[in-house]
Write a protein that holds these residues in place. Structure first.
Motif, short mmCIF file in Angstrom:
data_model
loop_
_atom_site.label_atom_id
_atom_site.label_comp_id
_atom_site.label_asym_id
_atom_site.label_seq_id
_atom_site.Cartn_x
_atom_site.Cartn_y
_atom_site.Cartn_z
N GLU A 1 0.84 -1.21 0.00
CA GLU A 1 0.00 0.00 0.00
C GLU A 1 0.87 1.26 0.00
OE1 GLU A 1 -3.99 -1.53 2.30
OE2 GLU A 1 -2.29 -0.93 3.54
N ARG A 2 1.97 1.23 0.77
CA ARG A 2 2.88 2.37 0.80
C ARG A 2 3.44 2.65 -0.60
NH1 ARG A 2 6.41 0.65 6.13
NH2 ARG A 2 4.63 0.51 7.57
N LEU A 3 3.60 1.56 -1.39
CA LEU A 3 4.12 1.72 -2.75
C LEU A 3 3.04 2.09 -3.75
CD1 LEU A 3 6.49 -1.35 -3.13
CD2 LEU A 3 7.14 1.06 -3.27
N GLY A 4 1.89 1.46 -3.60
CA GLY A 4 0.90 1.56 -4.67
C GLY A 4 -0.14 2.66 -4.49
N ILE A 5 -0.61 2.87 -3.26
CA ILE A 5 -1.76 3.77 -3.09
C ILE A 5 -1.48 4.95 -2.19
CG2 ILE A 5 -3.47 1.96 -3.55
CD1 ILE A 5 -3.91 1.89 -0.43
N ARG A 6 -0.24 5.07 -1.68
CA ARG A 6 0.08 6.21 -0.81
C ARG A 6 1.11 7.10 -1.48
NH1 ARG A 6 -3.59 7.48 2.29
NH2 ARG A 6 -2.16 8.50 3.74
N PRO A 7 1.00 8.40 -1.28
CA PRO A 7 1.98 9.32 -1.86
C PRO A 7 3.23 9.40 -0.96
CG PRO A 7 0.31 10.55 -0.68
CD PRO A 7 -0.07 9.10 -0.54
N THR A 8 4.32 9.87 -1.54
CA THR A 8 5.56 10.00 -0.76
C THR A 8 6.26 11.31 -1.08
OG1 THR A 8 7.00 9.08 -2.46
CG2 THR A 8 6.00 7.50 -0.93
N LEU A 9 7.27 11.61 -0.28
CA LEU A 9 8.21 12.69 -0.58
C LEU A 9 9.59 12.10 -0.36
CD1 LEU A 9 8.08 16.39 0.43
CD2 LEU A 9 10.13 15.07 0.91
N GLU A 10 10.43 12.17 -1.40
CA GLU A 10 11.76 11.53 -1.35
C GLU A 10 12.85 12.54 -1.65
OE1 GLU A 10 12.19 8.18 -0.97
OE2 GLU A 10 10.02 7.82 -0.96
N VAL A 11 13.97 12.39 -0.96
CA VAL A 11 15.17 13.14 -1.32
C VAL A 11 15.96 12.30 -2.32
CG1 VAL A 11 17.30 14.20 -0.50
CG2 VAL A 11 15.24 14.25 0.93
N ASN A 12 16.14 12.81 -3.54
CA ASN A 12 16.87 12.07 -4.57
C ASN A 12 18.35 12.38 -4.56
OD1 ASN A 12 14.58 10.90 -6.49
ND2 ASN A 12 14.00 12.95 -5.87
N GLY A 13 18.71 13.54 -4.03
CA GLY A 13 20.13 13.91 -4.02
C GLY A 13 20.34 15.14 -3.16
N LEU A 14 21.59 15.27 -2.66
CA LEU A 14 21.97 16.39 -1.80
C LEU A 14 23.32 16.90 -2.26
CD1 LEU A 14 21.20 14.93 1.74
CD2 LEU A 14 20.13 16.95 0.74
N ILE A 15 23.45 18.20 -2.40
CA ILE A 15 24.73 18.75 -2.84
C ILE A 15 25.06 19.96 -1.95
CG2 ILE A 15 26.07 19.63 -4.80
CD1 ILE A 15 23.54 18.80 -6.54
N SER A 16 26.23 19.90 -1.32
CA SER A 16 26.69 21.09 -0.58
C SER A 16 28.13 20.90 -0.14
CB SER A 16 25.81 21.33 0.64
OG SER A 16 26.18 22.54 1.27
N GLY A 17 28.87 21.97 -0.12
CA GLY A 17 30.20 21.99 0.48
C GLY A 17 31.19 21.03 -0.16
N TRP A 18 32.14 20.63 0.65
CA TRP A 18 33.24 19.80 0.14
C TRP A 18 32.82 18.35 0.06
CZ3 TRP A 18 37.25 20.07 -2.65
CH2 TRP A 18 38.20 19.05 -2.63
N THR A 19 32.85 17.77 -1.14
CA THR A 19 32.51 16.35 -1.28
C THR A 19 33.62 15.61 -2.01
OG1 THR A 19 31.33 16.80 -3.33
CG2 THR A 19 30.00 16.79 -1.34
#
Ligand code: BES
Ligand code: ZN
Length: 455
Positions: free
Chosen positions: A290-308
């Motif tokens: 249900e979490r996959l099929g019928i519920r909406p989500t908010l996801e972080v796909n990437g993070l960029i900052s500072g020295w990597t």
């Protein structure tokens, strides 16, 4: 010779042709691959002509081109629009985890490894070769149109306009899409819904330039930290998205509908097999499927900052950026979700920094009408090709153009997927099971024969 004999006889040739297409690194989201994307489109156009289509054209868009092809030699018979995408995902996922060059396809253990092997060159090619087998044996029972685009992996925005501007060209009785997966080779499945999407960038701005972290650390609000604080506040402790209004338009399912979905649960074994994880996460009160099929989500796909980079650098960055997407379900509106998230981020931003939320692209969720002759034909076709009746599942992924086909053209969609859940799409070592390539061609041929009244 029947189309099925033709498939058997041509198997090796088909595989070599697919490898040729897979060697072209058509990564749509990276501008340095623009010429490769075009090359993949031109290759496709030429291949459509080789396989006996009556017409094949490359259409320009403000972004990557769209390839259209047709064969309309069955007057009075239904017309099928086959949609696919020839663009692929980047390969820095990370690159060192690929066991072989993503753009030098190789077969290991009956699986073809390459970026795009399953998503979506391999699956689109399965459709193309099914059509070729029908054409070459003089048994094509339906009219066929192909629309294969080059921007699916980055939002299909130009394809929306193309569909609106070419409604007559694309007119069809049904649109068929092979860009999803079945549960297992002996467990075919029919996708009954897809989630929609709102893709955003959240950027936090701090000092006018990066600073020495000793000279200023402790008196300046670090934008990386501020962004982390904002992102962390976008979920509550129950795994729910903490954006006011986010769930307002979400359809709650009846107990009966939930029981029907529970016929195909997402098991912990499957989670571990596909991800290596033993502990699931997500919204309290809902099963994994249900979490996959019928519920909406908010996801972080990437993070960029500072020295990597390598080693250390003591720095207090000037900006921090997050790539954030929401998966949407009926009846959420992608633009409304963008505004709600943007408002929430603005409210969460402290006076010590400044933030911006930029919209990259949107796509509608899809619900497939199961009470349709096309779905019944698809079920019989899977049974013929895979030797088992399909089960019905709601998918968590998105194919943004399908909602547009349904809304703008009024054409119903059938998701005739041939991938498998462990095909590693968007991940290192993407692959396509050759058994499914083969069974998929047979399934598609049988599907078209039924539509044309010949099976
Ligand atoms: N083939 C996938 C969609 C998919 C994934 C369907 C899993 C069923 C199961 C497609 O190419 C894809 O990845 N789409 C993107 C669309 C997005 C960029 C709007 C996705 O879902 O992330
Ligand atoms: Zn994809």
């Amino acid at each position: 010779m029947t189309p099925y004999d033709y498939i058997e006889a041509q198997q090796d040739a088909f595989l070599e042709q697919l490898k040729e297409w897979l060697r072209i690194p058509s990564i749509s989201t990276l501008s340095e691959h623009k010429a490769d994307v075009r090359h993949a489109a031109e290759w496709l156009r030429a291949h459509f002509m080789l396989m006996g289509m009556a017409r094949a054209e490359v259409f320009e868009t403000p972004g990557h081109p769209i390839v259209y092809a047709e064969w309309l030699g069955a007057p009075g018979a239904p017309t099928v629009l086959i949609y696919g995408h020839y663009d692929v995902q980047p390969v820095d996922d990370p690159a060192r985890q690929w066991r072989s060059d993503p753009f030098e396809p190789v077969v290991r253990d009956g699986k073809l490894y390459a970026r795009g092997a399953t998503d979506d060159k391999g699956q689109t090619f399965t459709q193309m070769k099914a059509v070729q087998s029908l054409l070459a044996t003089g048994e094509m029972p339906v009219n066929v149109k192909f629309m294969v685009e080059g921007e699916e992996e980055c939002g299909s925005t130009n394809a929306y306009a193309f569909v609106e501007q070419h409604a007559d060209l694309l007119a069809a009785d049904v649109v068929v899409v092979s860009d999803s997966h079945i549960l297992a080779p002996d467990r075919p499945s029919i996708v009954t819904g897809l989630r929609g999407m709102t893709y955003m960038e959240i950027e936090v701005f701090g000092p006018s330039h990066a600073l020495h972290s000793g000279a200023y650390g402790g008196i300046v609000h670090n934008p990386a930290q501020a962004l982390a604080e904002i992102l962390a506040a976008l979920h509550d402790g129950d795994g729910r998205v903490a954006v006011p209004g986010f769930y307002d338009d979400v359809a709650e399912l009846s107990a009966g509908q939930r029981t029907a979905l529970a016929k195909v649960p997402f098991t912990l074994e499957r989670l571990e097999h596909e991800t290596g994880l033993t502990a699931p996460w997500g919204e309290a009160g809902y099963e994994l499927h249900e979490r996959l099929g019928i519920r909406p989500t908010l996801e972080v796909n990437g993070l960029i900052s500072g020295w990597t980079g390598e080693g250390s650098k003591t720095v207090l960055p000037d900006t921090a950026l997050a790539k954030v997407s929401c998966r949407l379900v009926p009846y959420q509106d992608p633009l409304k979700i963008y505004r709600l998230v943007a408002d929430r981020v603005a409210a969460l931003t402290p006076p010590t920094v400044r933030s911006e939320v930029r919209l990259l692209h949107t796509g509608n969720w899809v619900v497939v009408d199961l009470d349709s002759p096309y779905i019944r034909a698809a079920a019989r076709a899977y049974e013929f090709g895979f030797g088992a009746a399909p089960v019905y599942v709601r998918e968590g992924g998105s194919i943004p153009i399908i909602g547009t086909f349904q809304k703008t053209l009024g054409t119903p969609a059938v998701l005739l997927g041939f991938g498998l859940p462990d095909d590693n799409l968007h991940a290192p070592n993407e692959r396509f099971h050759l058994g499914n390539f083969h069974r998929g061609m047979k399934t598609a041929v049988h599907f078209y024969q039924q539509l044309g009244g010949r099976a």
